[in-house]
Motif scaffolding. Structure first.
Motif, mmCIF file in Angstrom:
data_model
loop_
_atom_site.group_PDB
_atom_site.id
_atom_site.type_symbol
_atom_site.label_atom_id
_atom_site.label_comp_id
_atom_site.label_asym_id
_atom_site.label_seq_id
_atom_site.Cartn_x
_atom_site.Cartn_y
_atom_site.Cartn_z
ATOM 1 N N LEU A 177 -1.951 4.777 -2.457
ATOM 2 C CA LEU A 177 -2.243 5.488 -1.207
ATOM 3 C C LEU A 177 -3.296 4.747 -0.383
ATOM 4 C CD1 LEU A 177 -2.216 9.262 -2.246
ATOM 5 C CD2 LEU A 177 -0.379 7.848 -1.304
ATOM 6 N N LYS A 178 -4.265 4.138 -1.046
ATOM 7 C CA LYS A 178 -5.272 3.369 -0.323
ATOM 8 C C LYS A 178 -4.645 2.147 0.345
ATOM 9 C CE LYS A 178 -9.497 4.703 -2.762
ATOM 10 N NZ LYS A 178 -10.634 4.234 -3.609
ATOM 11 N N ASP A 179 -3.689 1.516 -0.346
ATOM 12 C CA ASP A 179 -2.980 0.381 0.259
ATOM 13 C C ASP A 179 -2.167 0.842 1.464
ATOM 14 O OD1 ASP A 179 -3.984 -1.476 -1.500
ATOM 15 O OD2 ASP A 179 -2.235 -1.473 -2.822
ATOM 16 N N ILE A 180 -1.535 2.006 1.349
ATOM 17 C CA ILE A 180 -0.759 2.546 2.464
ATOM 18 C C ILE A 180 -1.672 2.828 3.652
ATOM 19 C CG2 ILE A 180 0.508 4.593 3.244
ATOM 20 C CD1 ILE A 180 1.823 4.685 0.490
ATOM 21 N N LEU A 181 -2.826 3.423 3.390
ATOM 22 C CA LEU A 181 -3.775 3.721 4.465
ATOM 23 C C LEU A 181 -4.341 2.452 5.092
ATOM 24 C CD1 LEU A 181 -5.691 6.766 2.933
ATOM 25 C CD2 LEU A 181 -4.209 6.780 4.948
ATOM 26 N N ALA A 182 -4.356 1.372 4.323
ATOM 27 C CA ALA A 182 -4.817 0.086 4.850
ATOM 28 C C ALA A 182 -3.724 -0.625 5.639
ATOM 29 C CB ALA A 182 -5.300 -0.805 3.712
ATOM 30 N N GLY A 183 -2.551 0.014 5.745
ATOM 31 C CA GLY A 183 -1.453 -0.567 6.505
ATOM 32 C C GLY A 183 -0.664 -1.611 5.764
ATOM 33 N N LYS A 184 -0.757 -1.610 4.442
ATOM 34 C CA LYS A 184 -0.045 -2.610 3.656
ATOM 35 C C LYS A 184 1.353 -2.143 3.266
ATOM 36 C CE LYS A 184 -4.296 -4.422 1.532
ATOM 37 N NZ LYS A 184 -4.989 -4.651 0.245
ATOM 38 N N LYS A 185 2.225 -3.106 3.036
ATOM 39 C CA LYS A 185 3.544 -2.825 2.479
ATOM 40 C C LYS A 185 3.381 -2.644 0.984
ATOM 41 C CE LYS A 185 6.349 -6.253 1.960
ATOM 42 N NZ LYS A 185 7.309 -7.367 2.196
ATOM 43 N N VAL A 186 3.974 -1.583 0.415
ATOM 44 C CA VAL A 186 3.811 -1.323 -1.021
ATOM 45 C C VAL A 186 5.169 -1.119 -1.678
ATOM 46 C CG1 VAL A 186 1.538 -0.266 -0.677
ATOM 47 C CG2 VAL A 186 3.574 1.194 -0.707
ATOM 48 N N GLU A 187 5.209 -1.364 -2.979
ATOM 49 C CA GLU A 187 6.401 -1.123 -3.788
ATOM 50 C C GLU A 187 6.175 0.132 -4.622
ATOM 51 O OE1 GLU A 187 9.289 -2.761 -3.793
ATOM 52 O OE2 GLU A 187 8.550 -4.085 -2.188
ATOM 53 N N VAL A 188 7.058 1.105 -4.487
ATOM 54 C CA VAL A 188 6.950 2.362 -5.235
ATOM 55 C C VAL A 188 8.113 2.434 -6.220
ATOM 56 C CG1 VAL A 188 6.959 4.882 -5.083
ATOM 57 C CG2 VAL A 188 5.794 3.529 -3.333
ATOM 58 N N PRO A 189 7.834 2.565 -7.514
ATOM 59 C CA PRO A 189 8.915 2.600 -8.512
ATOM 60 C C PRO A 189 9.707 3.904 -8.468
ATOM 61 C CG PRO A 189 6.804 3.025 -9.557
ATOM 62 C CD PRO A 189 6.496 2.662 -8.137
ATOM 63 N N GLU A 190 10.910 3.863 -9.007
ATOM 64 C CA GLU A 190 11.732 5.067 -9.124
ATOM 65 C C GLU A 190 11.592 5.619 -10.543
ATOM 66 O OE1 GLU A 190 15.758 4.451 -8.017
ATOM 67 O OE2 GLU A 190 15.270 3.451 -6.115
#
Length: 294
Positions: A129-142
């Motif tokens: 969530l911190k990476d998302i708030l920093a505007g970064k692209k993230v990989e979320v597992p299924e």
């Protein structure tokens, strides 16, 4: 989107950055609005922005996912390519921790408590969530519900204007909870939730009726009462009846629409002022104790 049927039932009061919404015949209300977050520089080749982070909590089978789907559908985001979406949704289930061999055996027998906070990797959720708030692209597992494990598949979350995070315990961990700009709690009665969970677990997750009921009585229900329900007090918006509460969802969608296309509403000073457009395109203004009506 016409808001006249909604606004005719709404009384809006804004004071000192506090927004209260009271609707006749509907138990939908909010307590506060968050300030506009700051912008960041570009990263990952995408326009970098601080998204409006919305947490969506509630008991098992309360309709959290459906509420998120309805919001995305109404905003026209459901069928867009991932790189083009301005609103995205992530499930807390993607952050279940890897089970130990002994725990995996218990899980196969329906004797592991997946509704307990210890079942989640809250540190990984916080970091993501911190990476998302920093505007970064993230990989979320299924998450694979049949094998009770994180699969090798993942999906990419690109920088967006609004990010919805849904899960039974998204408000339980204080550090995670503090990141949300808005917190929604989907409040559905226990009988309805059980009636939804039983066929879902049997048809979609390959479990038998006895296992589903035993797990519900021994783990799901007690965990809801001990860990999930107490987090209801942190919610800014409570949505009774979940996705069936069309008025609540329409109001949330309207707020998100403002974030996406009109920027976040600014509340200056203690005598707040809220402006919305009516169905005829007229500007409607409301200050403290004003009533909006057709």
């Amino acid at each position: 989107m016409s808001l006249s049927p909604i606004l005719s039932k709404v009384r809006v009061v804004v004071s000192c950055g506090i927004l209260s919404v009271k609707i006749s015949r509907n138990n939908f209300y909010t307590h506060k609005m968050s300030e506009k977050p700051a912008e960041h520089a570009n990263t990952n080749g995408f326009e970098c922005k601080t998204p409006f982070l919305i947490g969506v909590a509630g008991g098992t089978a309360s309709g959290k996912s459906t509420v998120c789907q309805r919001i995305m559908e109404k905003l026209g985001q459901q069928h867009k390519e991932q790189t083009e979406r301005r609103v995205v949704c992530i499930s807390q289930d993607s952050f279940y921790r890897t089970l130990k061999p002994s725990e995996r055996l218990r899980a196969e027998r329906g004797q592991f408590n997946f509704d307990h906070p210890d079942a989640f990797d809250d540190k990984k959720l916080l970091s993501t969530l911190k990476d998302i708030l920093a505007g970064k692209k993230v990989e979320v597992p299924e998450y694979d519900y049949i094998s009770n494990s994180i699969s090798h598949r993942s999906h990419t979350i690109y920088p967006a204007d609004v990010v919805l995070i849904e899960g039974i315990l998204v408000f339980y961990f204080p550090e995670v909870r503090e990141l949300f700009h808005m917190k929604l709690f989907v409040d559905t009665d226990s009988d309805t939730r059980l009636a939804r969970r039983v066929p879902r677990d049997i048809m979609e997750r390959g479990r038998d009726l006895e296992q589903v009921l035993n797990q519900y009585m021994n783990f799901v229900k007690p965990a809801f009462e001990e860990f999930c329900l107490p987090t209801k007090k942190f919610a800014d918006v409570i949505i009774p009846r979940g996705a069936d509460n069309f008025v609540a969802i329409d109001l949330i969608v309207h707020h998100i629409w403002d974030i996406m296309y009109k920027k976040r509403p600014e509340i200056n000073g203690c005598n707040g002022h809220l402006e919305v457009d009516d169905a005829n395109g007229r500007r409607m203004s409301g200050s403290s104790e004003d009533t909006l009506s057709r």
